[in-house]
Design an enzyme around this catalytic site. Sequence first.
Site, PDB file in Angstrom:
ATOM      1  N   GLN A   1       2.761   9.873   2.041  1.00  0.00           N
ATOM      2  CA  GLN A   1       4.137   9.346   2.022  1.00  0.00           C
ATOM      3  C   GLN A   1       4.981   9.903   0.887  1.00  0.00           C
ATOM      4  OE1 GLN A   1       2.444   5.151   2.461  1.00  0.00           O
ATOM      5  NE2 GLN A   1       4.424   4.914   3.451  1.00  0.00           N
TER       6      GLN A   1
ATOM      7  N   CYS B   1       6.427  -0.451   7.267  1.00  0.00           N
ATOM      8  CA  CYS B   1       5.990   0.749   6.545  1.00  0.00           C
ATOM      9  C   CYS B   1       7.124   1.216   5.647  1.00  0.00           C
ATOM     10  CB  CYS B   1       5.613   1.848   7.538  1.00  0.00           C
ATOM     11  SG  CYS B   1       5.053   3.364   6.735  1.00  0.00           S
ATOM     12  N   LEU B   2       6.776   1.573   4.411  1.00  0.00           N
ATOM     13  CA  LEU B   2       7.800   2.047   3.475  1.00  0.00           C
ATOM     14  C   LEU B   2       8.450   3.340   3.985  1.00  0.00           C
ATOM     15  CD1 LEU B   2       5.926   1.387   0.107  1.00  0.00           C
ATOM     16  CD2 LEU B   2       7.803   0.036   1.101  1.00  0.00           C
TER      17      LEU B   2
ATOM     18  N   HIS C   1      -3.966   0.975   8.126  1.00  0.00           N
ATOM     19  CA  HIS C   1      -2.613   1.550   8.119  1.00  0.00           C
ATOM     20  C   HIS C   1      -2.554   2.759   7.176  1.00  0.00           C
ATOM     21  CE1 HIS C   1       1.957   0.967   7.977  1.00  0.00           C
ATOM     22  NE2 HIS C   1       1.745   1.721   6.908  1.00  0.00           N
ATOM     23  N   GLU C   2      -3.141   2.614   5.978  1.00  0.00           N
ATOM     24  CA  GLU C   2      -3.092   3.706   4.985  1.00  0.00           C
ATOM     25  C   GLU C   2      -3.953   4.893   5.408  1.00  0.00           C
ATOM     26  OE1 GLU C   2      -0.775   3.351   3.117  1.00  0.00           O
ATOM     27  OE2 GLU C   2      -0.554   1.192   3.030  1.00  0.00           O
TER      28      GLU C   2
ATOM     29  N   HIS D   1      -2.160   7.061   7.749  1.00  0.00           N
ATOM     30  CA  HIS D   1      -1.225   7.980   7.079  1.00  0.00           C
ATOM     31  C   HIS D   1      -1.926   9.274   6.677  1.00  0.00           C
ATOM     32  CE1 HIS D   1       2.604   5.904   6.711  1.00  0.00           C
ATOM     33  NE2 HIS D   1       2.076   4.845   6.128  1.00  0.00           N
TER      34      HIS D   1
ATOM     35  N   GLY E   1       0.836  -1.191   0.000  1.00  0.00           N
ATOM     36  CA  GLY E   1       0.000   0.000   0.000  1.00  0.00           C
ATOM     37  C   GLY E   1       0.874   1.245   0.000  1.00  0.00           C
TER      38      GLY E   1
HETATM   39  O1  GNR Z   1       4.219  -2.744   2.479  1.00  0.00           O
HETATM   40  C1  GNR Z   1       3.622  -2.635   3.549  1.00  0.00           C
HETATM   41  N1  GNR Z   1       3.408  -3.738   4.300  1.00  0.00           N
HETATM   42  C2  GNR Z   1       2.592  -3.748   5.429  1.00  0.00           C
HETATM   43  C3  GNR Z   1       2.640  -4.863   6.249  1.00  0.00           C
HETATM   44  C4  GNR Z   1       1.832  -4.948   7.369  1.00  0.00           C
HETATM   45  C5  GNR Z   1       0.958  -3.917   7.667  1.00  0.00           C
HETATM   46  C6  GNR Z   1       0.905  -2.793   6.863  1.00  0.00           C
HETATM   47  C7  GNR Z   1       1.705  -2.703   5.746  1.00  0.00           C
HETATM   48  S1  GNR Z   1       1.606  -1.309   4.714  1.00  0.00           S
HETATM   49  C8  GNR Z   1       3.211  -1.291   4.013  1.00  0.00           C
HETATM   50  C9  GNR Z   1       3.299  -0.226   2.936  1.00  0.00           C
HETATM   51  C10 GNR Z   1       3.151   1.138   3.556  1.00  0.00           C
HETATM   52  O2  GNR Z   1       3.979   1.655   4.246  1.00  0.00           O
HETATM   53  N2  GNR Z   1       2.007   1.727   3.380  1.00  0.00           N
HETATM   54  O3  GNR Z   1       1.772   2.913   3.969  1.00  0.00           O
HETATM   55 NI    NI Z   2       2.997   2.965   5.732  1.00  0.00          NI
END
Ligand code: GNR
Ligand code: NI
Length: 175
Positions: free
Chosen positions: A51, A92-93, A134-135, A138, A46
């Site tokens: 980001q 998270c990236l 999670h997104e 953000h 995601g």
């Molecule tokens: O790539 C991603 N893997 C992930 C693994 C577990 C819970 C959430 C994520 S999201 C993350 C990509 C990202 O940072 N999205 O904002």
């Molecule tokens: Ni993230």
Amino acid sequence: MALRTILSYPDPRLHTVAKPVQAVDARIRTLIADMLETMYEASGIGLAATQIDVHERLVVIDVSEERNEPLVLINPEIVWASDEKVMNEEGCLSVPGIYDGVERSTAVRVQALDADGNPQAIEAEGLLAICIQHELDHLLGKVFVEYLSTLKRNRIKTKLLKAQRDVQREGGRSA
Ligand code: GNR
Ligand code: NI
């Protein structure tokens, strides 16, 4: 299409609250294409516009094994989240190399616009439900490390700042 630079924690811009997308026009479609390219290149499941330092309510997701099921959420809102929660290891990236447990609802219902600007309703569970939460965090300026203890978060901050300094110092001098 173009790759965009992903902000790294603790960059203060990650705490910006995104505004709604006003119109799903050519600019937004370019942004979607760039975000999908950036997400796939980084091997993420995601990516939120926050980001890449764009503070509008726009998210791309692909939790498929084959990496061929892109999901675009414009102005997403969680309309229902299960009381049932699950603890899952998140990454998270924007927080490279850090993984830790976060508790999330096991299922969510989301209302959003798709890439054509049409309303869509999504019922998600499993990894998709976790990724959506999670997104959407953000877009509210929230990074998953904010669910961890202050001690852990401070250690993560120090570690990432040091890594970023090392990359800076290395600048151009590598082979
Ligand atoms: O790539 C991603 N893997 C992930 C693994 C577990 C819970 C959430 C994520 S999201 C993350 C990509 C990202 O940072 N999205 O904002
Ligand atoms: Ni993230």
